[in-house]
Scaffold this active site. Structure first.
Site: not given
Length: 176
Positions: A39, A124
């Site tokens: 995620h 990220h």
């Protein structure tokens, strides 16, 4: 409950990230994350109660209402920590739309009075923890093609010795 708000990855993009992670596993020692944990965290909330969770849902609706779907563009690998004990991640380009979404989520949390980790947003996807990076370049890596993300999710995080398990508590749609 321990919670965070994140951008969910489209299935094809998630599959491509898993391929990249398998390529990395052949070259990097570490505890690689399960595919179902991938995620992009927009705001880490930490411990919240049910009342705060309701405020978070309202904040998400306000932040995501009318927000466009988000283009995810891989932007190389990076690490947090030391080379012999690092968190290895796939970076994403900080597009104006992604930056605006993260800011809107955080702004609405501020308005609602819900606390969150104030670290600067750095998009990220965590690939591995406790990674020991080789001193040589990483070769033959195939990075995911850009993709479009359409959901922001409030996740509950449950920690165990096997790692974290995430449960979706609420989803807000992007892109109208």
């Amino acid at each position: 409950m321990r919670a965070f708000i994140a951008l969910e990855l489209p299935q094809d993009f998630e599959a491509d990230v898993a391929v990249l992670a398998r390529q990395l596993q052949a070259q990097v020692r570490g505890r690689f994350m399960r595919r179902d944990t991938y995620h992009v965290t927009l705001a880490f909330l930490g411990e919240i109660d049910e009342a705060a969770a309701r405020q978070v849902v309202d904040a998400m609706d306000l932040a995501c209402g009318g927000a466009p779907a988000i283009q995810l563009v891989p932007d190389g690998l990076g690490t947090f920590g030391r080379p012999h004990d690092a968190t290895l991640w796939l970076g994403l380009r900080l597009t104006p739309e992604l930056d605006a979404l993260a800011s809107a989520v955080r702004d609405q949390l501020d308005v609602a009075g819900v606390g969150y980790d104030q670290k600067a947003f750095r998009p990220h996807i965590t690939l591995a923890r406790r990674a020991a990076l080789p001193r040589r370049p990483l070769d033959g890596l195939m990075f995911p093609a850009p993709a479009t993300a359409c959901r922001v999710t409030l996740f509950k995080s449950v920690l165990s010795q096997e790692g974290a398990t995430y449960k979706a508590l609420y989803r807000a749609a992007l892109g109208g």
